[in-house]
Write a protein that holds these residues in place. Structure first.
Motif, PDB file in Angstrom:
ATOM      1  N   GLY B 160     -36.174  37.834-125.414  1.00 53.18           N
ATOM      2  CA  GLY B 160     -37.384  38.376-124.805  1.00 53.18           C
ATOM      3  C   GLY B 160     -37.083  38.594-123.146  1.00 53.18           C
ATOM      4  O   GLY B 160     -36.326  37.793-122.774  1.00 53.18           O
ATOM      5  N   GLY B 161     -37.843  39.328-122.523  1.00 53.87           N
ATOM      6  CA  GLY B 161     -37.952  39.177-121.016  1.00 53.87           C
ATOM      7  C   GLY B 161     -37.730  40.757-120.635  1.00 53.87           C
ATOM      8  O   GLY B 161     -38.020  41.811-121.131  1.00 53.87           O
ATOM      9  N   GLY B 162     -37.356  40.760-119.103  1.00 56.04           N
ATOM     10  CA  GLY B 162     -37.389  42.061-118.788  1.00 56.04           C
ATOM     11  C   GLY B 162     -37.400  41.878-117.211  1.00 56.04           C
ATOM     12  O   GLY B 162     -37.457  40.867-116.678  1.00 56.04           O
ATOM     13  N   ILE B 163     -38.247  42.728-116.228  1.00 59.48           N
ATOM     14  CA  ILE B 163     -38.347  42.686-114.931  1.00 59.48           C
ATOM     15  C   ILE B 163     -39.330  41.722-114.586  1.00 59.48           C
ATOM     16  O   ILE B 163     -40.050  41.457-115.204  1.00 59.48           O
ATOM     17  N   SER B 164     -38.837  40.731-113.650  1.00 59.15           N
ATOM     18  CA  SER B 164     -39.685  39.684-113.186  1.00 59.15           C
ATOM     19  C   SER B 164     -40.997  40.135-112.903  1.00 59.15           C
ATOM     20  O   SER B 164     -41.201  41.110-111.970  1.00 59.15           O
ATOM     21  N   PHE B 165     -42.228  39.744-113.200  1.00 62.03           N
ATOM     22  CA  PHE B 165     -43.398  39.940-112.699  1.00 62.03           C
ATOM     23  C   PHE B 165     -43.752  39.556-111.698  1.00 62.03           C
ATOM     24  O   PHE B 165     -44.852  39.719-110.891  1.00 62.03           O
ATOM     25  N   ILE B 166     -43.072  38.522-110.975  1.00 61.03           N
ATOM     26  CA  ILE B 166     -43.359  37.935-109.531  1.00 61.03           C
ATOM     27  C   ILE B 166     -42.507  38.365-108.508  1.00 61.03           C
ATOM     28  O   ILE B 166     -41.363  38.371-108.802  1.00 61.03           O
TER      29      ILE B 166
END
Lengths: 921, 166
Positions: B160-166
């Motif tokens: 899972g994952g993707g572009i960091s939200f922070i």
């Protein structure tokens, strides 16, 4: 030689003919228009609202944050006309001035109809250049236009415009220094003279605004203001009672009046105000030929509207309104109102228009909401199609089946009870049917009454749309009816332009458990994560609804279904790289998960492994990949994984010699595109295919003289992405296919850690003669149907492109092998036949994204395209092979069947009689 | 007429004057052609054997003809070549099942040999038909023919994952 050329040419043309006949054409028939699709049109959140009921054609003129100018019918709320203007800063509407506006400070510029001297409505857009446009508000056409190109474009960004006495003033502040004011003739664009420079060292960017002709700045407890049209530039200081706690706002319609701490304050000596009024929003208008100020406030779900005469501050009892206001509209603020001009009017004709925090436009008349426009739908950020619940009878049947599957072990002993249960359910069904027929049955549930029952083909679904403002809609995908809406105040999208997420935690398949959706967002004030759980069929909160987390969310993932309630847990990675699971009982399932994050600021990818030990979850960083390049210039512009619900039916591709080229289907493959400026090639685009479990880079490719916007679609063993080619100035699509080879390394199990050999890569680029705004692949239940790529274009069309045309294995030379493989010879330009526009003439303004979902039919894929407009349809990439045609002739078939059967019976009878006669002879 | 009567008379009259050396007439009811018949039967049997060899070799003789038809019909898949291939395939199989009947008359020393030859000839024809099917691409002999039954690989790892939200 010439003959060979001729032969090749003839072959190519023959292939072209073949292509045009064999490629699936998906055009609609005329009578199918609007049968499978619907479109709803929006204008976006209101920025400028002007109601005019006394015009010969009552109208509501709008300028919106989506940079749209529109006229709305004040009676119904329908769009009369709409003009979608330029995007980005160029189209930003700075001023919307309607002639005949009851404002003392500016005379009307209404000129005789048909002359070029006046204007109906004037807008100023953008800053460099600033476009001034005159509109005909009856037809929505631009009558004239002129533009101003400021010398200093950066300073012009903060410029203000105002209109006064037929002159249009352009105010360019140079912060902490001076103001430059230029006056233009409104309609012609000629300057009245030189630009006047007003020294004002007290102006600061965050605290200044324009109110009518006054430039006002807040300085502690003081308002410092300046009348820009006055002969003498005299600075006026007004002292306030208390320091302003919220942002000071100008009150449109009154020159030099501001709303400070919910009260009206005038900096204009000529303008007196009622300083006893307290409200969050005011609007100025006329009633019974007297100027009044109306104000509306929401208190405990009740919206109260009051008004006062401006000259003596006496209340206007006729206009007092009070109505219950739905919570899902958000917080309203009164923007404009108007009453029909009458002596001694009773106020019943007055229409109050509110804009709300949920981006709705609400019109109130006679103590009730007259109409609502849901403009939040102009900014959809996520969407899901949810299966509808089963009808009652089917539900009990489903239960029975479930019981059977549970008792499968003790099958023999249970046969009797299963049979008994079967009989009882059928008896119940008959009984309920009987009761239903005589009208004594149980009342249908809410969802059944609304017609929300699953159909036999699974085409009827609930479309759940999440919008940027935090408003969620449950929409019927067949008729477009809004079944429910929810509003989450105080939530925003994440950092790095990542939107809120709408996640399906439990589907409708687990009857009698209800489906469950979750919204993952960021809290507006704290920045921590927020989860909101709700039932997507009814739109009611479930499992406690809102859950405020005490950490920031960095990334998330969905876990497999957990017993006993079939909820898919959400795995959240927080800012300190700790992981959390919701709901808690699914924690164990997170063991062995892999997570990755892509940091767009540093262009760094990091992989983590989640371990469950001792009742606790922990993460271990396992790999990092730096894509920033040697001089840290590479920036990640796009990341694309595969759809998690995708099924790949065909594991290989049949070649011309009937051998198989096995697909390289790595479910953990993610495409990352980075962009960097380059001294030699202007701009470079790098593509990386990364296995995010092992962190290995499977493939890289570089494009030179190419720049964003980049759109990717990644599915099965292929990838297609569009970009702008700077060298030849056109949009191109590159497609990549990955193959394992003629044998499969491991035909039963895929493990990224036991990495198979590097795949064979096929690649090809195509020219697409349009600007691509969105790319999406079609998806079906089992993946048997061909995949098409839906290309959303900037002019609002969606093109269904068969993969056969984007195929990177299209042979350049027309070879027999390629022909036998079924590949079309390579032609660089992709054809865009109008039959392949799935939205035919229903243009989708500002198309932003396309979402697809499988339906119950293998052949059909549900599509929703979002942008300013919303378009819902369905596509059948391989045609509806599992469905009888709509024009299937049931009558003819049954007549033929009956005729044949009866004919054969009669003939048999005759034959036997004849035989008998012959025997007697 | 008189001669006839004569002969009729001589049939029943015993002439004792005839010398003993003279040929003795055959006894009554004796048919001298019976001997001749026996040799003819031998000749017929040979004929039958020959005939059944013809029958047994028939399928083999068809092969050149079949080859010619195969060559003429081409490898395209359309109704006529399909019908021809079907006939070529079904006929020898049918013939093989009727072998018992055809070789009943050839029971004897060479019966088994003929039967073997006959079956072999038919098998050769079946083989030819199969070869034709193969060259027309009607046999599932390639990997691509079994592609639809290849199960998708089960994945071992999930991410899972993707572009960091922070």
């Amino acid at each position: 030689m010439a003959d060979a050329h001729f032969l090749a040419g003839a072959l190519t043309s023959a292939m072209l003919v073949l292509l045009s006949t064999t490629v699936v054409v998906n055009g609609l028939y005329e009578d199918q228009i609007k049968k499978f699709d619907w479109r709803s049109m929006h204008v976006g959140a209101a920025k400028h609202i002007h109601v005019d009921l006394n015009h010969f054609q009552p109208r509501l003129l709008l300028g919106t944050h989506e940079q749209v100018v529109a006229s709305i019918c004040p009676k119904t709320g329908e769009i009369g006309w709409r003009q979608v203007l330029e995007q980005k800063a160029r189209g930003d509407i700075k001023l919307l001035q309607v002639s005949g506006f009851a404002d003392d400070s500016s005379d009307t510029a209404a000129a005789p109809v048909g002359t070029h001297l006046g204007f109906d409505m004037l807008t100023v857009q953008g800053h460099a250049p600033a476009l001034v446009r005159g509109w005909n508000t009856n037809t929505g056409t631009i009558e004239w236009e002129w533009s101003v190109m400021p010398l200093n474009t950066e300073r012009a960004q903060d410029a203000h415009w105002f209109y006064s006495n037929s002159l249009l003033y352009h105010v360019v502040p140079t912060w902490r220094s001076h103001l430059e004011v230029t006056a233009y003739f409104g309609t012609s664009g000629h300057t009245t003279g030189s630009t006047s420079k007003i020294m004002a060292a007290w102006i600061k960017p965050e605290s200044c605004l324009l109110s009518g002709t006054f430039f006002v700045c807040v300085d502690g407890k003081q308002l410092i203001s300046l009348d820009l049209v006055a002969k003498s530039t005299q600075v006026i200081a007004t002292t306030l009672d208390t320091e302003p706690t919220s942002k000071v706002q100008a009150l449109a319609g009154l020159n030099g009046v501001l709303v400070v701490n919910r009260k009206l304050v005038s900096v204009n000596k000529a303008q007196t105000v009622c300083d006893t009024l307290q409200s969050s929003s005011y609007a100025v208008g006329t009633f019974n030929y007297r100027k009044i100020v109306a104000y509306g406030d929401l208190a405990e779900g009740v919206l109260k509207i009051k008004a006062a005469y401006l000259d003596n501050c006496a209340p206007v009892p006729e206009l007092d309104q009070s109505l219950t206001f739905n919570a899902d509209y958000g917080t309203p603020s009164l923007r404009s109102f108007d009453c029909k001009l009458k002596r001694n009017g009773d106020g019943k004709s007055c229409l109050f228009v509110f804009s709300t925090s949920a981006e709705s436009i609400v019109a109130v008349q006679q103590n009730r909401v007259r109409w609502v426009r849901e403009e939040a739908l102009a900014n959809v950020v996520d969407s899901q199609f949810i299966d509808l619940p089963l009808a009652d009878s089917e539900g009990t049947l489903e239960n029975e089946m479930k019981g059977k599957s549970v008792d499968a072990t003790g099958f023999e002993t249970d046969i009797a009870s299963a049979f008994l249960r079967r009989i009882t359910t059928q008896a119940i069904q008959i009984k309920s049917l009987f009761l239903h027929v005589i009208g004594l049955g149980p009342p249908p549930t809410d969802t059944q009454r609304a017609g929300l029952v699953r159909d036999s083909f699974g085409l009827h679904k609930m479309l759940v749309l999440l919008t940027r403002s935090g408003k969620i809609f449950g929409i019927d995908n067949i008729i477009g009816k809004h079944h429910w809406q929810l509003y989450l105040p105080n939530v925003v999208g994440f950092g790095n332009d990542e939107n809120m997420r709408l996640i399906v935690q439990r589907t409708s398949k687990h009857f009698p458990l209800q489906p469950l959706c979750t919204i993952v967002a960021k809290d507006l004030s704290t920045g921590n994560g927020v989860l909101y759980r709700f039932n997507p069929i009814t739109g009611r909160a479930a499992e406690g609804g809102l859950l405020q987390l005490d950490y920031q969310i960095k990334q998330l993932s969905l876990l497999p279904e957990a017993e006993p309630d079939f909820v898919k847990g959400i795995l959240l990675l927080d800012a300190t790289n700790k992981v959390h699971v919701h709901p808690k009982h699914a924690t164990q399932l997170a063991d062995g998960m892999y997570l990755y994050t892509a940091d767009v600021k540093t262009s760094e990818l990091a992989g983590y492994f989640v371990k469950y030990a001792g009742e606790k979850l922990s993460t271990t960083p396992i790999w990092t990949v730096h894509l920033c390049g040697h001089n840290n210039e590479q920036k990640i512009v796009a990341v694309a994984g595969k759809s998690s619900i995708e099924h790949v039916h065909s594991q290989g591709r049949v070649l011309g010699d009937r051998s198989v080229l096995y697909k390289y289907i790595n479910p953990n493959l993610v495409a990352v595109i980075t962009q960097a400026p380059d001294a030699l090639h202007k701009s470079i685009l790098n593509l990386y295919l990364i296995d995010v479990v092992s962190g290995s880079i499977v493939f890289t490719m570089t494009h030179r003289k190419v720049r964003p916007p980049v759109h990717i679609v990644h599915s099965e063993n292929w990838l297609a992405y569009s970009y702008y080619n700077d060298k030849v100035r056109r949009t191109e699509i590159t497609t990549i296919e990955l193959y394992e080879g003629k044998t499969q390394a491991n035909s039963s199990v895929w493990s990224s850690l036991k990495a198979p050999m590097m795949p064979l890569v096929e690649r090809q680029s195509y020219i697409i003669p349009t600007v691509v705004e969105a790319l999406r692949e079609t998806i079906t239940e089992r993946g048997i149907t061909n995949k098409h790529v839906l290309i959303g274009t900037a002019n609002g069309a969606i093109i269904e492109m068969p993969w056969a045309l984007l195929d990177p294995r299209r042979p350049i030379a027309s070879t027999t092998q390629g022909r036998e493989e079924g590949a079309i010879p390579y032609i660089p330009e992709l054809p865009l036949p109008t039959e392949n526009f799935i939205n035919y003439n229903q243009t989708i303004a500002r198309l932003r994204n396309i979402y697809t979902a499988p339906s119950g039919l293998e052949s059909t894929c549900l599509v929703v395209a979002t942008g300013l407009d919303l378009f819902v349809t369905r596509v059948a990439p391989s045609k509806t092979f599992d469905l009888l045609k709509e024009d299937f002739d049931y009558i003819l078939i049954s007549i033929v069947l009956v005729a044949l059967t009866s004919g054969s019976l009669i003939v048999r009878h005759l034959a036997s009689r004849k035989l008998l006669k012959q025997a007697w002879k | 007429m008189s001669a006839k009567q004569n002969s009729r008379k001589s049939k029943w009259a015993l002439d004792f004057n005839v010398s003993k050396n003279a040929d003795i007439p055959s006894p009554a009811g004796y048919n001298p052609t019976a001997l001749v018949n026996q040799t003819e039967i031998v000749r017929d049997q040979r004929l039958v054997i020959k005939k059944s060899w013809d029958l047994a070799l028939g399928p083999l003789k068809q092969i050149p003809m079949n080859l010619f038809i195969m060559y003429m019909s081409g490898n395209s898949i359309s109704i006529f070549p399909i019908m021809m291939v079907g006939m070529m395939l079904i006929r020898p199989i049918k013939a093989m099942f009727t072998t018992q009947v055809t070789s009943k008359m050839a029971e004897g020393a060479q019966g088994t040999g003929q039967r073997i030859v006959y079956i072999l000839g038919n098998l050769a024809n079946v083989g030819l038909a199969l070869y034709k099917c193969h060259s027309m691409g009607l046999l599932p002999t390639h990997a691509s023919d079994w592609l639809a039954f290849v199960e998708p690989q089960t994945r071992l790892e999930y991410y899972g994952g993707g572009i960091s939200f922070i």
